[in-house]
Design a protein around this motif. Sequence first.
Motif, PDB file in Angstrom:
ATOM      1  N   GLY A 149       0.778  -1.225   0.000  1.00 44.79           N
ATOM      2  CA  GLY A 149       0.000   0.000   0.000  1.00 44.79           C
ATOM      3  C   GLY A 149       0.809   1.273   0.000  1.00 44.79           C
ATOM      4  N   ASP A 150       2.110   1.198   0.032  1.00 47.47           N
ATOM      5  CA  ASP A 150       2.941   2.396   0.007  1.00 47.47           C
ATOM      6  C   ASP A 150       3.265   2.785  -1.427  1.00 47.47           C
ATOM      7  N   GLU A 176      11.165  -6.326  -5.876  1.00 49.84           N
ATOM      8  CA  GLU A 176      11.049  -6.833  -4.506  1.00 49.84           C
ATOM      9  C   GLU A 176       9.826  -6.286  -3.784  1.00 49.84           C
ATOM     10  N   ARG A 177       9.330  -5.131  -4.205  1.00 52.05           N
ATOM     11  CA  ARG A 177       8.184  -4.488  -3.531  1.00 52.05           C
ATOM     12  C   ARG A 177       6.861  -4.816  -4.195  1.00 52.05           C
ATOM     13  N   LEU A 178       6.900  -5.552  -5.324  1.00 55.32           N
ATOM     14  CA  LEU A 178       5.677  -5.858  -6.062  1.00 55.32           C
ATOM     15  C   LEU A 178       5.385  -7.349  -5.996  1.00 55.32           C
ATOM     16  N   ASP A 179       4.105  -7.678  -6.069  1.00 54.34           N
ATOM     17  CA  ASP A 179       3.700  -9.073  -6.207  1.00 54.34           C
ATOM     18  C   ASP A 179       3.144  -9.274  -7.600  1.00 54.34           C
ATOM     19  N   THR A 180       2.493 -10.395  -7.830  1.00 52.03           N
ATOM     20  CA  THR A 180       1.983 -10.702  -9.172  1.00 52.03           C
ATOM     21  C   THR A 180       0.700  -9.947  -9.502  1.00 52.03           C
ATOM     22  N   HIS A 234      -0.490  -3.305 -10.387  1.00 51.60           N
ATOM     23  CA  HIS A 234      -0.104  -2.141  -9.588  1.00 51.60           C
ATOM     24  C   HIS A 234      -0.204  -0.900 -10.455  1.00 51.60           C
ATOM     25  N   ASP A 235      -0.277   0.246  -9.778  1.00 48.40           N
ATOM     26  CA  ASP A 235      -0.397   1.512 -10.492  1.00 48.40           C
ATOM     27  C   ASP A 235       0.931   2.249 -10.477  1.00 48.40           C
TER      28      ASP A 235
END
Length: 408
Positions: free
Chosen positions: A113-114, A165-169, A172-173
């Motif tokens: 969420g960051d 490293e900060r994203l998953d599958t 995202h925006d």
Amino acid sequence: ARRVDRRSGLVGYLGLARAARGGSARSRPTVRAILALLLAVTTAGFGATVLSSVDTGRERAARQEVGADARVTGVDGAALPDGFADAAAHLPGARSGVPGWVDYLASVATGDGDLLPNVTVLVIDPGPYAELARRAGRGTFDPAVLAAGGPTDPVPALVSHGVAERLDTAPHDAHLSDGHVIGMRKAGEIDSLLTGGGEVVLLPAAQVRTRLHVADHPNLWFGTGDLRADPLRALLRRSGPDDGYEVRTAADVVDRLAGDPLQKAAARMFDASIGAAAGFAVLAVLLTLVRSGPERAAVLARLRTMGLRPRQGLALILAEALPHTLLAAAVGALVATVAALLLGPAVDLAAVIGATATGGSGGVRPAALPLLGQAALLAAVAAATVLAEAAISGRRQITTELRAGDER
């Protein structure tokens, strides 16, 4: 031997026989001349290889610094003039060009969420850009990974390791600095972008164009070919002042690196080694000819009494000297190649190049053209020296050489 067999007469066979026999006792120092020529070719070949590797490394470092052979960027995100990309791609010396849109102050929403700030987002056609990255040796990837997805799906993106490293599958925006938002999904990782370091995101222009119009107004252009800054600035001035754009070319960077006094001195040192090697070879051949000259002149004089013409005498000397000369040149080139292969990876040319390319300077890498060029040049010099001495000796009178009681 095949070439001699296709020609009539005995001159070629006699020359090869003398080359194989090594002449008389007075001409045995020919072996020393061969060794001298071998060392000269090795030294000159290795020096030429170093200079070639320096040029290659300097071009690579310049291309990595610029991103391509030429790059034009709008200051503070200013869009390039309409039609600039097409006009620049048709400049003299230009091979191809690809426009793009870059935002250095974007943010990416992470899985917790960051927002990850200060991310460079590049929107460009992946195919041409992948070729640019491959030529520059930085940020290489397969453009096919960015081709998937429909018009309503999240845009596939290549991201740097810190972003990955900060994203998953999940989608995202990406929040652009102008307020636009692009939905994306991680399709793979990329080391860096040709526009700079830090955390990066690479997006395909075709998919972004269906969602936003930023790709229709590029603020970045990469070009390949023999491009200079002045024609590009002149093209920008046709649409207004050119001070709102940054123009950089790899050729200008290479000129700047090559103009450094340290690099000039290093290049001159290797040029001097090549010249000294050539002089060493010529000196060795001349000293050998001084010793074997009387015996060779006597042989030519005896053969002239049997009807040998002056031109045939030169052919005889060439047939005698050429096998040794070619052998020495070939072995010298081979030794120089082996030396470059063994020592090259341990040699750091960054100080001579003037910059360090990504992944290192690459050391000394064997190049066929410099090696063959130096070997052929020194072999030709040695053969020409032999022929010149033979031509001078052949002009002597037969009676001068054939004296009663002469032991030659």
